[in-house]
Enzyme design. Structure first.
Site, mmCIF file in Angstrom:
data_model
loop_
_atom_site.group_PDB
_atom_site.id
_atom_site.type_symbol
_atom_site.label_atom_id
_atom_site.label_comp_id
_atom_site.label_asym_id
_atom_site.label_seq_id
_atom_site.Cartn_x
_atom_site.Cartn_y
_atom_site.Cartn_z
ATOM 1 C CG LEU A 131 30.560 56.532 43.185
ATOM 2 C CD1 LEU A 131 30.533 56.835 41.696
ATOM 3 C CD2 LEU A 131 29.155 56.637 43.777
ATOM 4 C CB VAL B 113 34.918 54.292 41.213
ATOM 5 C CG1 VAL B 113 34.090 55.254 40.352
ATOM 6 C CG2 VAL B 113 35.667 53.316 40.331
ATOM 7 C CE LYS C 296 39.169 51.421 37.101
ATOM 8 N NZ LYS C 296 38.832 50.468 36.005
ATOM 9 C CG ASP D 56 35.905 41.236 33.627
ATOM 10 O OD1 ASP D 56 35.447 40.096 33.867
ATOM 11 O OD2 ASP D 56 36.256 42.027 34.522
#
Length: 736
Positions: A16, A24, A39, A133
């Site tokens: 991904l 990921v 992940k 973030d």
């Protein structure tokens, strides 16, 4: 496909995404066939302690945030061969990909995406986590009409410093400066992303990082590019000073919804998601996540209206958990696993113990017994040393002032002629300790036949930031708007009903004097800043002000008084950062200590409240509604809770209550509206203190009100705050 280590029991379906620290993948659980996102940390970082610890930390922070608007963590797995997060797979695309394809979004669509991700941030803030973030790449937009927050790699615990890092295009001024992350930091970044969604460009752009930092710290947000109805929302969210932003994501959501309804009508959210459906669906079809439509869904299905289905998540998590635990017994060389149901490792709390410096001066007639607190167990030895120096400073200054007094030969001669010995005593008491803050009151007394002036007997309070050792001054305590003449007038009016006799007047001499005094230090001879002329500390129930009335201009006989302003009346005066350090939440979501007693839920309106012990109940019949009234004859206190089939705004109800109070001879000292909720307090014509909070909706309203005499204020502060904070209004969307 990658030949690197894989979580046993899962087979990779597709990649991904890949980044500097990891990748990921979409993976299938071999036992159940369910799809998840995994992940992985890049293998070369397994020996990098700082990076590996950061990966673990991301897992611990993420597992504590539970919300349909945050991508769910199922498991964290660490073995000698690798480390991985097993997470919910979401059938959708990132907001970054959506913006790359669409360039700009309709305001209703941008508002809908912002609302969902803000609800994710609110869940994080509620768990004490600041994301740090927020950016388009960390917001997932699902084809079912939902936005979710991902990637807590830079997150910190609320109020703690982390890396001075983030995505520069969205970083708040305090983040550029490396200051501790607070919920308002995330609000800034979310607003910057919203600006980008509706304008097609970033709020600030520059050729160098330093130029970009300067723009974020000093430049005005270019609101000309924004639709007029949305400008106040963006101006608030991107205010340079975090104190002028909404305190957190939950407060921002309330402002967003009010703005969206006013600008685009009550069905703005449905229209916004409808406009997104085609684009999100088409983009999702181009990704491996399109398999979620046919290959099993790792998250519960969601309707277009955003309603979560039931059973699927629980079944999936259960199967994955069983499989991973089975794997743990088979893998050799050590395996560390925790599930989303585990509690994070406890953090060691600072220990505070009282010490006493006692003795006799070797050269002067002074004996002393001076108490002070000392902390131990701080993770940062240097910070602990600063803290202990700060906490001991009051007694060191006390001794120094006595020695300076006796440096006057005349005074020293009088002391020795009379055989006097100055006996200095200090007792220290912790008023409040939270994980981030310590408030300590020192009571200084002096026994002397010569130096007997009352100025040598006084209280001194020191409140410190436990993370840094910094003493919190007025600028850290009060919002900028309160450190003004009008702000001090507001504080004076709110303190007045909590005093024994109100704020006095200066002594009248002929036609001079006779003016009411103020808490404002700037109004005293010598002037100065607009700050309270009082010793200020913090307790579990409110802000303590030790007021020396004669210092404000009253006569000497007025003495001094300790006045407590309940947090319910003080929160809007205090800096958001301080509220975080006090472990306070916004009024609508606060959870004060639960008093002993029972819970009452009204069967008709559905509101509920806590009832302290010792209160007799009687029916209450307001117009268009019903309620119940509890009284304590011994305390002269009344608690009334009721619902009414009235549809009016919070501002209207507040105005009517204020006017009615004044018409009956009472005085309002505090009134505030936050979205659909209002609060008002003061005292009625008989001098009783009252506090009322109301919740309004399109179909009905619910209210809670306390009334009690000043003489029992100290006994009632805690139950009043607890019952008001625990009050739940029930369903206000319809009449009952």
């Amino acid at each position: 496909m990658s030949a690197t280590w894989q979580v046993p029991g899962f087979s990779e379906v597709d990649v991904l995404g890949t980044g500097g620290f990891g990748r990921v993948v979409l993976a299938k659980h071999e036992g159940s066939g369910r799809l998840v996102a995994i992940k992985y940390l890049h293998g070369e970082f397994l020996t990098e302690a700082r990076i590996l610890d950061g990966f673990r930390r991301e897992a611990w922070l993420l597992h504590g945030v539970v919300s349909p608007h945050v991508v769910r963590l199922f498991e964290f797995i660490e073995a000698p061969q690798g480390a991985a997060l097993v997470m919910e797979a979401v059938p959708g695309v990132s907001l970054r990909a959506l913006l790359a394809a669409e360039k700009t979004l309709a305001p209703e669509s941008a508002l809908a995406i912002l609302k969902g991700s803000l609800l994710g941030l609110a869940a994080a803030h509620g768990a004490g986590v600041v994301h740090r973030d927020y950016k388009p790449g960390n917001v997932l937009v699902s084809r079912e009409g939902e936005s979710k927050l991902v990637d807590f790699g830079l997150a910190t615990l609320d109020g703690q410093s982390g890396l001075t890092a983030g995505s520069p295009s969205y970083m708040a001024p305090e983040q550029w400066a490396g200051r501790p992350g607070i919920p308002a930091t995330d609000v800034y970044a979310a607003t910057a992303v919203f600006f980008q969604c509706i304008t097609g460009h970033l709020p600030f752009e520059a050729e160098t990082t330093e130029q970009l930092r300067s723009l974020h710290e000093r430049a005005f947000v270019p609101l000309d590019a924004v639709p007029g109805q949305l400008r106040p929302l963006i101006a608030r969210g991107m205010a340079k000073d975090p104190a002028w932003r909404p305190a957190g994501a939950e407060a921002f959501v309330a402002e967003l919804e009010a703005t969206a309804r006013a600008a685009y009508g009550k069905d703005w959210e449905r229209r916004g998601w409808k406009r997104l459906a085609t684009a999100v669906g088409a983009l999702t079809a181009l990704t491996p996540l399109a398999l979620l439509a046919t290959g099993g869904v790792a998250a519960a299905p969601v309707t277009a209206a955003g309603t979560t289905g039931t059973g699927v998540v629980a079944a999936t998590v259960g199967k994955i958990l069983v499989a991973v635990l089975a794997i743990a017994a088979l893998v050799t060389g050590g395996l560390w696993i925790f599930s989303g149901n585990d509690d994070p490792p406890p953090q060691a709390a600072l220990s505070v113990t009282m010490q006493t410096a006692a003795g006799q001066d070797s050269a002067l007639p002074i004996t002393y017994s001076l108490q002070y607190p000392q902390v131990s167990g701080h993770a940062d030895a240097a910070a602990q040393q600063r803290l202990n120096g700060t906490l001991r400073a009051p007694i060191d200054k006390r001794l120094q002032s006595l020695r300076q007094e006796l440096a006057d030969r005349d005074i020293l001669g009088m002391v020795r002629d009379r055989g006097d010995v100055l006996k200095a005593n200090t007792t220290a008491k912790v008023l409040l300790q939270t994980p981030r803050l310590l408030s300590v009151r020192y009571e200084h007394t002096l026994d002397s036949a010569v130096i007997a002036h009352s100025s040598w007997q006084f209280a001194e309070t020191v409140t410190v930031d436990l993370a840094t050792g910094k003493v919190l001054g007025p600028q850290d305590v009060f919002r900028p708007g309160i450190r003004t003449a009008s702000g001090m007038d507001t504080l004076t009016s709110r303190l007045s009903p909590h005093t024994g006799n109100g704020f006095c007047r200066t002594p009248a001499i002929g036609s001079y004097g006779g003016d009411q005094v103020s808490i404002d230090a700037a109004k005293r001879p010598g002037g100065g800043d607009h700050v309270p002329r009082a010793d200020i500390g913090f307790t579990t129930t409110g802000v303590d002000f030790v007021i020396k009335w004669y210092e404000l201009g009253c006569d000497m006989a007025s003495g001094q008084e300790t006045v407590t302003l309940p947090y319910a009346e003080a929160e809007d005066l205090l800096q958001p950062q301080l509220l975080t350090m006090l472990d306070r939440q916004p009024p609508s979501s606060s959870a004060p200590p639960r008093p002993s007693g029972k819970t009452y839920t009204d069967p008709r309106f559905g509101f509920s409240t806590l009832v302290p012990e010792g209160y007799a109940a009687a029916p209450y019949r307001p117009a268009n509604g019903e309620g119940i009234q509890y009284t304590n004859a011994g305390l002269g206190a009344t608690l009334t809770v009721w619902g009414s089939n009235i549809s009016r705004t919070a501002q209207d109800i507040l105005g009517e209550t204020a006017r009615d109070t004044a018409a009956k001879g009472g005085q309002v000292t505090h009134q505030q509206v936050e979205g659909t909720t209002y609060a008002i307090s003061g005292y009625d014509s008989s001098g009783q203190i009252f506090y009322e909070r109301g919740y309004t909706g399109p179909g009905s309203l619910a209210r809670i009100r306390w009334s009690y005499p000043r003489t029992h204020k100290a006994e009632l502060d805690a139950p009043v705050e607890a019952t008001v904070g625990a009050f739940r209004p029930g369903d206000l969307t319809q009449p009952h």
